[in-house]
Design a protein around this motif. Structure first.
Motif, PDB file in Angstrom:
ATOM      1  N   ARG A  27       0.860  -1.183   0.000  1.00 31.95           N
ATOM      2  CA  ARG A  27       0.000   0.000   0.000  1.00 31.95           C
ATOM      3  C   ARG A  27       0.898   1.236   0.000  1.00 31.95           C
ATOM      4  O   ARG A  27       1.804   1.345   0.824  1.00 31.95           O
ATOM      5  CB  ARG A  27      -0.910   0.007   1.220  1.00 31.95           C
ATOM      6  N   SER A  28       0.626   2.161  -0.944  1.00 26.13           N
ATOM      7  CA  SER A  28       1.406   3.397  -1.001  1.00 26.13           C
ATOM      8  C   SER A  28       0.957   4.331   0.119  1.00 26.13           C
ATOM      9  O   SER A  28      -0.100   4.143   0.721  1.00 26.13           O
ATOM     10  CB  SER A  28       1.223   4.088  -2.359  1.00 26.13           C
ATOM     11  N   SER A  29       1.723   5.363   0.352  1.00 28.04           N
ATOM     12  CA  SER A  29       1.358   6.347   1.378  1.00 28.04           C
ATOM     13  C   SER A  29       0.079   7.086   0.993  1.00 28.04           C
ATOM     14  O   SER A  29      -0.637   7.575   1.856  1.00 28.04           O
ATOM     15  CB  SER A  29       2.498   7.340   1.596  1.00 28.04           C
ATOM     16  N   GLU A  30      -0.252   7.135  -0.309  1.00 30.65           N
ATOM     17  CA  GLU A  30      -1.480   7.788  -0.776  1.00 30.65           C
ATOM     18  C   GLU A  30      -2.687   6.859  -0.712  1.00 30.65           C
ATOM     19  O   GLU A  30      -3.813   7.298  -0.891  1.00 30.65           O
ATOM     20  CB  GLU A  30      -1.310   8.292  -2.218  1.00 30.65           C
ATOM     21  N   GLY A  31      -2.454   5.554  -0.542  1.00 39.08           N
ATOM     22  CA  GLY A  31      -3.557   4.608  -0.447  1.00 39.08           C
ATOM     23  C   GLY A  31      -3.717   3.680  -1.633  1.00 39.08           C
ATOM     24  O   GLY A  31      -4.614   2.842  -1.650  1.00 39.08           O
ATOM     25  N   ASP A  32      -2.864   3.811  -2.675  1.00 37.42           N
ATOM     26  CA  ASP A  32      -2.903   2.844  -3.783  1.00 37.42           C
ATOM     27  C   ASP A  32      -2.591   1.465  -3.205  1.00 37.42           C
ATOM     28  O   ASP A  32      -1.814   1.339  -2.254  1.00 37.42           O
ATOM     29  CB  ASP A  32      -1.870   3.189  -4.854  1.00 37.42           C
ATOM     30  N   LEU A  33      -3.202   0.432  -3.792  1.00 35.72           N
ATOM     31  CA  LEU A  33      -3.059  -0.913  -3.250  1.00 35.72           C
ATOM     32  C   LEU A  33      -2.709  -1.904  -4.347  1.00 35.72           C
ATOM     33  O   LEU A  33      -3.328  -1.905  -5.413  1.00 35.72           O
ATOM     34  CB  LEU A  33      -4.367  -1.339  -2.579  1.00 35.72           C
ATOM     35  N   TYR A  34      -1.714  -2.750  -4.094  1.00 38.58           N
ATOM     36  CA  TYR A  34      -1.355  -3.852  -4.994  1.00 38.58           C
ATOM     37  C   TYR A  34      -1.392  -5.135  -4.190  1.00 38.58           C
ATOM     38  O   TYR A  34      -0.806  -5.217  -3.101  1.00 38.58           O
ATOM     39  CB  TYR A  34       0.045  -3.659  -5.588  1.00 38.58           C
ATOM     40  N   ARG A  35      -2.092  -6.115  -4.742  1.00 41.79           N
ATOM     41  CA  ARG A  35      -2.111  -7.468  -4.160  1.00 41.79           C
ATOM     42  C   ARG A  35      -1.658  -8.418  -5.246  1.00 41.79           C
ATOM     43  O   ARG A  35      -2.218  -8.421  -6.338  1.00 41.79           O
ATOM     44  CB  ARG A  35      -3.524  -7.861  -3.741  1.00 41.79           C
ATOM     45  N   GLY A  36      -0.659  -9.220  -4.931  1.00 45.52           N
ATOM     46  CA  GLY A  36      -0.205 -10.174  -5.939  1.00 45.52           C
ATOM     47  C   GLY A  36       1.206 -10.633  -5.689  1.00 45.52           C
ATOM     48  O   GLY A  36       1.683 -10.684  -4.554  1.00 45.52           O
ATOM     49  N   ASP A  41      11.595  -6.974  -4.979  1.00 41.88           N
ATOM     50  CA  ASP A  41      10.993  -5.727  -4.483  1.00 41.88           C
ATOM     51  C   ASP A  41      10.049  -5.022  -5.457  1.00 41.88           C
ATOM     52  O   ASP A  41       9.659  -3.875  -5.210  1.00 41.88           O
ATOM     53  CB  ASP A  41      12.070  -4.724  -4.040  1.00 41.88           C
ATOM     54  N   VAL A  42       9.667  -5.633  -6.566  1.00 48.17           N
ATOM     55  CA  VAL A  42       8.746  -4.999  -7.517  1.00 48.17           C
ATOM     56  C   VAL A  42       7.609  -5.958  -7.873  1.00 48.17           C
ATOM     57  O   VAL A  42       7.720  -7.178  -7.726  1.00 48.17           O
ATOM     58  CB  VAL A  42       9.450  -4.511  -8.810  1.00 48.17           C
ATOM     59  N   PHE A  43       6.507  -5.392  -8.393  1.00 46.72           N
ATOM     60  CA  PHE A  43       5.381  -6.199  -8.863  1.00 46.72           C
ATOM     61  C   PHE A  43       5.891  -7.089  -9.986  1.00 46.72           C
ATOM     62  O   PHE A  43       6.492  -6.605 -10.952  1.00 46.72           O
ATOM     63  CB  PHE A  43       4.256  -5.326  -9.415  1.00 46.72           C
ATOM     64  N   ASN A  63       8.704  -6.764 -13.875  1.00 48.82           N
ATOM     65  CA  ASN A  63       9.608  -5.696 -13.415  1.00 48.82           C
ATOM     66  C   ASN A  63       8.872  -4.412 -13.044  1.00 48.82           C
ATOM     67  O   ASN A  63       9.280  -3.313 -13.399  1.00 48.82           O
ATOM     68  CB  ASN A  63      10.677  -5.417 -14.471  1.00 48.82           C
ATOM     69  N   GLY A  64       7.746  -4.554 -12.341  1.00 52.55           N
ATOM     70  CA  GLY A  64       7.020  -3.403 -11.828  1.00 52.55           C
ATOM     71  C   GLY A  64       6.059  -2.749 -12.799  1.00 52.55           C
ATOM     72  O   GLY A  64       5.429  -1.751 -12.454  1.00 52.55           O
ATOM     73  N   GLN A  65       5.931  -3.281 -14.020  1.00 54.40           N
ATOM     74  CA  GLN A  65       5.041  -2.678 -15.013  1.00 54.40           C
ATOM     75  C   GLN A  65       4.002  -3.681 -15.489  1.00 54.40           C
ATOM     76  O   GLN A  65       4.243  -4.888 -15.491  1.00 54.40           O
ATOM     77  CB  GLN A  65       5.842  -2.202 -16.226  1.00 54.40           C
ATOM     78  N   MET A  66       2.836  -3.145 -15.940  1.00 51.95           N
ATOM     79  CA  MET A  66       1.837  -4.006 -16.563  1.00 51.95           C
ATOM     80  C   MET A  66       2.490  -4.600 -17.813  1.00 51.95           C
ATOM     81  O   MET A  66       3.029  -3.858 -18.647  1.00 51.95           O
ATOM     82  CB  MET A  66       0.594  -3.197 -16.942  1.00 51.95           C
ATOM     83  N   TYR A  84      -0.468  -5.798 -22.649  1.00 48.99           N
ATOM     84  CA  TYR A  84       0.389  -4.690 -22.251  1.00 48.99           C
ATOM     85  C   TYR A  84       1.844  -5.072 -22.467  1.00 48.99           C
ATOM     86  O   TYR A  84       2.227  -6.236 -22.316  1.00 48.99           O
ATOM     87  CB  TYR A  84       0.172  -4.346 -20.772  1.00 48.99           C
ATOM     88  N   SER A  85       2.633  -4.085 -22.828  1.00 47.00           N
ATOM     89  CA  SER A  85       4.069  -4.264 -22.962  1.00 47.00           C
ATOM     90  C   SER A  85       4.744  -3.077 -22.296  1.00 47.00           C
ATOM     91  O   SER A  85       4.526  -1.926 -22.703  1.00 47.00           O
ATOM     92  CB  SER A  85       4.460  -4.346 -24.442  1.00 47.00           C
ATOM     93  N   GLU A  86       5.502  -3.352 -21.255  1.00 45.25           N
ATOM     94  CA  GLU A  86       6.213  -2.319 -20.503  1.00 45.25           C
ATOM     95  C   GLU A  86       5.295  -1.163 -20.104  1.00 45.25           C
ATOM     96  O   GLU A  86       5.621   0.013 -20.252  1.00 45.25           O
ATOM     97  CB  GLU A  86       7.417  -1.822 -21.303  1.00 45.25           C
ATOM     98  N   GLY A  87       4.095  -1.510 -19.626  1.00 43.05           N
ATOM     99  CA  GLY A  87       3.166  -0.521 -19.097  1.00 43.05           C
ATOM    100  C   GLY A  87       2.241   0.124 -20.111  1.00 43.05           C
ATOM    101  O   GLY A  87       1.401   0.946 -19.749  1.00 43.05           O
ATOM    102  N   ARG A  88       2.363  -0.220 -21.387  1.00 48.00           N
ATOM    103  CA  ARG A  88       1.543   0.403 -22.433  1.00 48.00           C
ATOM    104  C   ARG A  88       0.692  -0.648 -23.143  1.00 48.00           C
ATOM    105  O   ARG A  88       1.151  -1.765 -23.374  1.00 48.00           O
ATOM    106  CB  ARG A  88       2.431   1.103 -23.449  1.00 48.00           C
ATOM    107  N   GLU A  89      -0.534  -0.236 -23.498  1.00 50.64           N
ATOM    108  CA  GLU A  89      -1.406  -1.123 -24.263  1.00 50.64           C
ATOM    109  C   GLU A  89      -0.792  -1.353 -25.641  1.00 50.64           C
ATOM    110  O   GLU A  89      -0.286  -0.418 -26.259  1.00 50.64           O
ATOM    111  CB  GLU A  89      -2.797  -0.510 -24.402  1.00 50.64           C
ATOM    112  N   THR A  90      -0.846  -2.599 -26.098  1.00 53.27           N
ATOM    113  CA  THR A  90      -0.251  -2.929 -27.381  1.00 53.27           C
ATOM    114  C   THR A  90      -1.148  -3.900 -28.148  1.00 53.27           C
ATOM    115  O   THR A  90      -1.815  -4.737 -27.552  1.00 53.27           O
ATOM    116  CB  THR A  90       1.170  -3.508 -27.195  1.00 53.27           C
TER     117      THR A  90
END
Length: 168
Positions: A27-36, A41-43, A63-66, A84-90
């Motif tokens: 959970r980020s300090s702003e409240g974003d949440l990742y479960r998985g 140390d990365v998603f 490596n932390g990206q969609m 997705y590829s490196e965080g971008r829709e493809t």
């Protein structure tokens, strides 16, 4: 154990050799949440990320990206299903309206043209995902409660509206 970091974020889950690795919740300090799943140390792997605005991505991360197949649901209910590829829709994808009555073909994340719902389902299935449920669809538990509450009483009479409301 919950780990708290200087930036205000927190993590609860598996640790390997002092690193976030395996399944967990961040959970980020702003409240974003990742479960998985995490790696180094990365998603990394399958997961679900939801920001504080209500936007939600469910799918693959690298490596932390969609990265891979996933669905992105906007806070207003629209849902994109694509690769997705490196965080971008493809490539080819599909967008469903929030009420699930309209759909559009996507090319690299951009709307290419409106399509009918059967074509939208075909595109989603090609990506090995199901079309998103309607925002009006009842959860499994709600369907069971509704069925119980609307069942005919043993004496053949229908339950009262009041009993229906009190059992929700």
């Amino acid at each position: 154990k919950v780990y708290r970091f200087p930036d205000g974020s927190s993590y609860h889950g598996q640790i390997e050799n002092g690193r976030i690795c395996g399944k967990g919740e961040w959970r980020s300090s702003e409240g974003d949440l990742y479960r998985g799943e995490f790696k180094n140390d990365v998603f990394h792997g399958q997961g679900q990320y939801e920001d504080t605005k209500g936007n939600r991505y469910i799918g693959a991360f690298t490596n932390g990206q969609m990265h891979g197949i996933g669905s992105y649901t906007y806070h207003d209910g629209r849902t994109d299903i694509c690769k997705y590829s490196e965080g971008r829709e493809t490539g080819e994808g599909v967008r469903f309206s929030s009420d699930r009555t309209q759909a559009w073909r996507l090319e690299n994340g951009n709307v290419a043209r409106p399509i009918d719902l059967s074509e939208a389902s075909i595109i989603a299935n090609r990506l090995d995902l199901s079309p998103p449920p309607s925002i009006f669809e009842l959860s499994h538990d709600a369907k069971e409660r509704l069925s119980r509450n609307l069942a005919v009483n043993a004496d053949g009479t229908s339950p009262s509206f009041h009993s229906y409301l009190t059992n929700l």
